[in-house]
Design a protein around this motif. Structure first.
Motif, PDB file in Angstrom:
ATOM      1  N   LEU A 285      11.956  -0.283  -3.566  1.00  0.00           N
ATOM      2  CA  LEU A 285      11.691  -1.692  -3.822  1.00  0.00           C
ATOM      3  C   LEU A 285      10.739  -2.325  -2.812  1.00  0.00           C
ATOM      4  O   LEU A 285      10.181  -3.383  -3.088  1.00  0.00           O
ATOM      5  N   GLN A 286      10.497  -1.692  -1.675  1.00  0.00           N
ATOM      6  CA  GLN A 286       9.541  -2.249  -0.712  1.00  0.00           C
ATOM      7  C   GLN A 286       8.124  -2.258  -1.290  1.00  0.00           C
ATOM      8  O   GLN A 286       7.265  -2.974  -0.809  1.00  0.00           O
ATOM      9  N   PHE A 287       7.882  -1.469  -2.332  1.00  0.00           N
ATOM     10  CA  PHE A 287       6.571  -1.436  -2.967  1.00  0.00           C
ATOM     11  C   PHE A 287       6.480  -2.367  -4.176  1.00  0.00           C
ATOM     12  O   PHE A 287       5.433  -2.462  -4.797  1.00  0.00           O
ATOM     13  N   TRP A 288       7.572  -3.028  -4.542  1.00  0.00           N
ATOM     14  CA  TRP A 288       7.577  -3.958  -5.673  1.00  0.00           C
ATOM     15  C   TRP A 288       7.098  -5.311  -5.165  1.00  0.00           C
ATOM     16  O   TRP A 288       7.723  -5.928  -4.305  1.00  0.00           O
ATOM     17  N   PRO A 289       5.985  -5.818  -5.674  1.00  0.00           N
ATOM     18  CA  PRO A 289       5.403  -7.066  -5.198  1.00  0.00           C
ATOM     19  C   PRO A 289       6.351  -8.274  -5.337  1.00  0.00           C
ATOM     20  O   PRO A 289       7.085  -8.390  -6.312  1.00  0.00           O
ATOM     21  N   LYS A 290       6.312  -9.123  -4.333  1.00  0.00           N
ATOM     22  CA  LYS A 290       7.075 -10.377  -4.367  1.00  0.00           C
ATOM     23  C   LYS A 290       6.241 -11.480  -5.020  1.00  0.00           C
ATOM     24  O   LYS A 290       6.767 -12.491  -5.444  1.00  0.00           O
TER      25      LYS A 290
ATOM     26  N   ALA B 200       0.817  -1.213   0.000  1.00  0.00           N
ATOM     27  CA  ALA B 200       0.000   0.000   0.000  1.00  0.00           C
ATOM     28  C   ALA B 200       0.852   1.265   0.000  1.00  0.00           C
ATOM     29  O   ALA B 200       1.917   1.327   0.626  1.00  0.00           O
ATOM     30  N   MET B 201       0.332   2.277  -0.707  1.00  0.00           N
ATOM     31  CA  MET B 201       0.979   3.590  -0.734  1.00  0.00           C
ATOM     32  C   MET B 201       0.978   4.195   0.662  1.00  0.00           C
ATOM     33  O   MET B 201       0.015   4.055   1.405  1.00  0.00           O
ATOM     34  N   ASP B 202       2.045   4.886   0.963  1.00  0.00           N
ATOM     35  CA  ASP B 202       2.105   5.704   2.168  1.00  0.00           C
ATOM     36  C   ASP B 202       1.353   6.998   1.848  1.00  0.00           C
ATOM     37  O   ASP B 202       1.344   7.448   0.695  1.00  0.00           O
ATOM     38  N   SER B 203       0.724   7.597   2.824  1.00  0.00           N
ATOM     39  CA  SER B 203      -0.062   8.811   2.565  1.00  0.00           C
ATOM     40  C   SER B 203       0.791   9.968   2.041  1.00  0.00           C
ATOM     41  O   SER B 203       0.268  10.903   1.447  1.00  0.00           O
ATOM     42  N   SER B 204       2.101   9.896   2.234  1.00  0.00           N
ATOM     43  CA  SER B 204       2.984  10.978   1.780  1.00  0.00           C
ATOM     44  C   SER B 204       3.739  10.626   0.497  1.00  0.00           C
ATOM     45  O   SER B 204       4.691  11.305   0.137  1.00  0.00           O
ATOM     46  N   ASP B 205       3.322   9.573  -0.187  1.00  0.00           N
ATOM     47  CA  ASP B 205       4.053   9.121  -1.373  1.00  0.00           C
ATOM     48  C   ASP B 205       3.077   8.687  -2.468  1.00  0.00           C
ATOM     49  O   ASP B 205       1.905   8.442  -2.198  1.00  0.00           O
ATOM     50  N   ILE B 206       3.574   8.595  -3.701  1.00  0.00           N
ATOM     51  CA  ILE B 206       2.733   8.116  -4.794  1.00  0.00           C
ATOM     52  C   ILE B 206       3.091   6.691  -5.204  1.00  0.00           C
ATOM     53  O   ILE B 206       2.417   6.110  -6.036  1.00  0.00           O
ATOM     54  N   GLN B 207       4.170   6.145  -4.652  1.00  0.00           N
ATOM     55  CA  GLN B 207       4.564   4.801  -5.029  1.00  0.00           C
ATOM     56  C   GLN B 207       3.818   3.766  -4.197  1.00  0.00           C
ATOM     57  O   GLN B 207       3.556   3.970  -3.022  1.00  0.00           O
ATOM     58  N   GLY B 208       3.499   2.644  -4.835  1.00  0.00           N
ATOM     59  CA  GLY B 208       2.834   1.558  -4.155  1.00  0.00           C
ATOM     60  C   GLY B 208       1.444   1.301  -4.718  1.00  0.00           C
ATOM     61  O   GLY B 208       1.050   1.838  -5.749  1.00  0.00           O
ATOM     62  N   TYR B 209       0.707   0.450  -4.014  1.00  0.00           N
ATOM     63  CA  TYR B 209      -0.639   0.055  -4.427  1.00  0.00           C
ATOM     64  C   TYR B 209      -1.667   0.970  -3.780  1.00  0.00           C
ATOM     65  O   TYR B 209      -1.584   1.279  -2.592  1.00  0.00           O
ATOM     66  N   GLY B 210      -2.626   1.431  -4.553  1.00  0.00           N
ATOM     67  CA  GLY B 210      -3.676   2.276  -4.003  1.00  0.00           C
ATOM     68  C   GLY B 210      -4.615   2.742  -5.088  1.00  0.00           C
ATOM     69  O   GLY B 210      -4.758   2.110  -6.121  1.00  0.00           O
ATOM     70  N   GLN B 211      -5.217   3.899  -4.845  1.00  0.00           N
ATOM     71  CA  GLN B 211      -6.160   4.476  -5.789  1.00  0.00           C
ATOM     72  C   GLN B 211      -5.626   5.817  -6.277  1.00  0.00           C
ATOM     73  O   GLN B 211      -4.781   6.419  -5.637  1.00  0.00           O
TER      74      GLN B 211
END
Length: 70
Positions: free
Chosen positions: A59-64, A20-31
């Motif tokens: 890379l913590q947002f890159w799915p395994k 999931a995206m952190d509220s302060s970032d655009i990287q990751g999974y979200g809407q």
């Protein structure tokens, strides 16, 4: 890459939320973000990953899973 990305979106919500995206970032999974009152809302899920320049990769947002995503 397109096939593996499709497999990611077919995973259970609990698995996708691990990235999931952190509220302060655009990287990751979200809407998608709402940026104006006039914007048409798009309720689709997104997986946003920066690939270049490499110093911005998180890379913590890159799915395994699914395997082979990277």
């Amino acid at each position: 890459m397109k096939d593996v990305a499709s497999e990611f979106f077919e995973l259970p919500a609990e698995e996708k939320k691990k990235y999931a995206m952190d509220s302060s970032d655009i990287q990751g999974y979200g809407q998608a973000y709402v940026v104006s009152e006039e914007q048409t809302l798009d309720w689709s899920d997104a997986l946003m990953l920066v690939t270049y320049p490499t110093r911005y990769r998180k890379l913590q947002f890159w799915p395994k899973t699914p395997e082979g995503f990277k």
